[in-house]
Design a protein around this motif. Structure first.
Motif, short mmCIF file in Angstrom:
data_model
loop_
_atom_site.label_atom_id
_atom_site.label_comp_id
_atom_site.label_asym_id
_atom_site.label_seq_id
_atom_site.Cartn_x
_atom_site.Cartn_y
_atom_site.Cartn_z
N SER A 82 0.82 -1.22 0.00
CA SER A 82 0.00 0.00 0.00
C SER A 82 0.85 1.26 0.00
O SER A 82 0.42 2.31 -0.51
N THR A 83 2.06 1.19 0.56
CA THR A 83 2.93 2.37 0.59
C THR A 83 3.84 2.45 -0.62
O THR A 83 4.59 3.41 -0.77
N GLY A 84 3.78 1.45 -1.49
CA GLY A 84 4.58 1.49 -2.71
C GLY A 84 5.99 0.94 -2.56
O GLY A 84 6.78 1.00 -3.52
N ARG A 85 6.33 0.43 -1.39
CA ARG A 85 7.66 -0.17 -1.24
C ARG A 85 7.79 -1.40 -2.12
O ARG A 85 8.87 -1.71 -2.62
N ILE A 86 6.68 -2.12 -2.28
CA ILE A 86 6.61 -3.20 -3.26
C ILE A 86 5.56 -2.77 -4.27
O ILE A 86 4.41 -2.54 -3.92
N LYS A 87 5.96 -2.63 -5.51
CA LYS A 87 5.10 -2.01 -6.52
C LYS A 87 4.27 -3.04 -7.28
O LYS A 87 4.62 -4.23 -7.32
N ALA A 88 3.17 -2.56 -7.88
CA ALA A 88 2.30 -3.42 -8.68
C ALA A 88 3.11 -4.05 -9.81
O ALA A 88 3.91 -3.38 -10.47
N GLY A 89 2.91 -5.35 -10.01
CA GLY A 89 3.63 -6.08 -11.04
C GLY A 89 4.96 -6.65 -10.58
O GLY A 89 5.57 -7.45 -11.29
N GLU A 90 5.42 -6.25 -9.39
CA GLU A 90 6.71 -6.71 -8.88
C GLU A 90 6.58 -8.09 -8.26
O GLU A 90 5.58 -8.41 -7.62
N ARG A 91 7.59 -8.91 -8.47
CA ARG A 91 7.59 -10.25 -7.89
C ARG A 91 8.10 -10.19 -6.46
O ARG A 91 9.10 -9.53 -6.17
N LEU A 92 7.42 -10.90 -5.57
CA LEU A 92 7.86 -10.99 -4.19
C LEU A 92 9.08 -11.91 -4.10
O LEU A 92 9.31 -12.74 -4.98
N PRO A 93 9.87 -11.79 -3.04
CA PRO A 93 10.93 -12.77 -2.82
C PRO A 93 10.33 -14.18 -2.78
O PRO A 93 9.13 -14.35 -2.55
N SER A 94 11.17 -15.16 -2.99
CA SER A 94 10.67 -16.54 -2.99
C SER A 94 10.06 -16.89 -1.64
O SER A 94 10.34 -16.23 -0.62
N GLU A 95 9.25 -17.92 -1.63
CA GLU A 95 8.60 -18.33 -0.38
C GLU A 95 9.64 -18.73 0.66
O GLU A 95 9.49 -18.45 1.86
N ALA A 96 10.72 -19.38 0.21
CA ALA A 96 11.78 -19.77 1.14
C ALA A 96 12.46 -18.54 1.74
O ALA A 96 12.76 -18.51 2.94
#
Length: 243
Positions: A17-31
């Protein structure tokens, strides 16, 4: 005290929501995320499932978890009639249509009131917002009523009344049954949604004045991006007076 999965979901939600992780960006792996939050992989997956259920994150098979672009909402208008708002929303969606000829079998025979093996044409329609699947529909018509070149995206957007208004015998009624349920694994994979996200499942059947079913459709609308609207126009005869 909040559970670990909700603490993790809250933290990731704040970052999105604050834009630190942006739309379309991949999250780090689950591990990597499990190690970062010092939790087990199942707990981390439960946290991601919360965000997937909210429509904030989508899991793409073989690629990972991605932050979703804002989801466009549409309104399904009962009776097949289209409002200006629905037309505007649908116009922003891209649609693919796949045509298949098949014999009637299983519950299709009852749905279209035909005998087994009667020739049908199926139109599998998937709408997309950007590159993400938005909703899907399977439309069935008797083979002799199917246009040779398929209905086309523009024709499907007009709704059942517009598409069938020129039939002879003319269209008589459209019945719709709407239920809320969870998607099947196949439906969830096709729409890239969590299997825990409720969907609106619409079964629509159109008949002509002779009672023949001219179209049957199964529509699937994820609950995080669709509403259903039904309007009943009353007349003076509908109003009761009390003496």
């Amino acid at each position: 005290m909040a559970s670990r999965r909700h603490v993790i979901a809250d933290d990731l939600r704040t970052q999105i929501s604050t834009g630190r992780i942006k739309a379309g960006e991949r999250l780090p792996s689950e591990a990597q995320l499990a190690a970062r939050y010092a939790v087990s992989t199942p707990t981390l997956r439960n946290a991601l499932a919360v965000l997937q259920g909210e429509g904030l994150v989508e899991k793409v098979h073989g690629r990972g978890n991605f932050v979703r672009h804002p989801i466009r909402r549409i309104t399904y208008v009962g009776g097949g009639r289209t409002t200006d708002a629905q037309t505007a929303a649908n116009a922003a969606l891209r649609m693919t249509v796949r045509t298949t000829h098949l014999p009637a079998r299983g519950d299709l025979t009852a749905l279209l009131r035909v005998s087994a093996s009667s020739p049908l044409t199926e139109f599998l329609c998937i709408s997309y917002a950007e590159k993400a699947p938005h909703s899907l529909a399977r439309i069935y018509v008797p083979r002799d009523l199917a246009p040779a070149d398929g209905p086309g995206e523009s024709a499907l957007r007009k709704g059942v009344w517009a598409r069938l208004s020129e039939l002879h015998p003319p269209l008589a009624e459209v019945k719709e049954r709407i239920s809320a349920r969870f998607p099947t694994p196949r439906e969830a994979a096709t729409l890239r949604i969590s299997s825990a996200l409720p969907v609106l499942a619409v079964i629509r059947v159109a008949t002509d004045t002779t009672g023949r079913v001219v179209e049957a459709a199964r529509l699937l609308l994820p609950g995080d991006r669709a509403d259903a609207l039904f309007t009943h126009h009353t007349t003076s005869g509908d109003r009761r007076t009390e003496g």
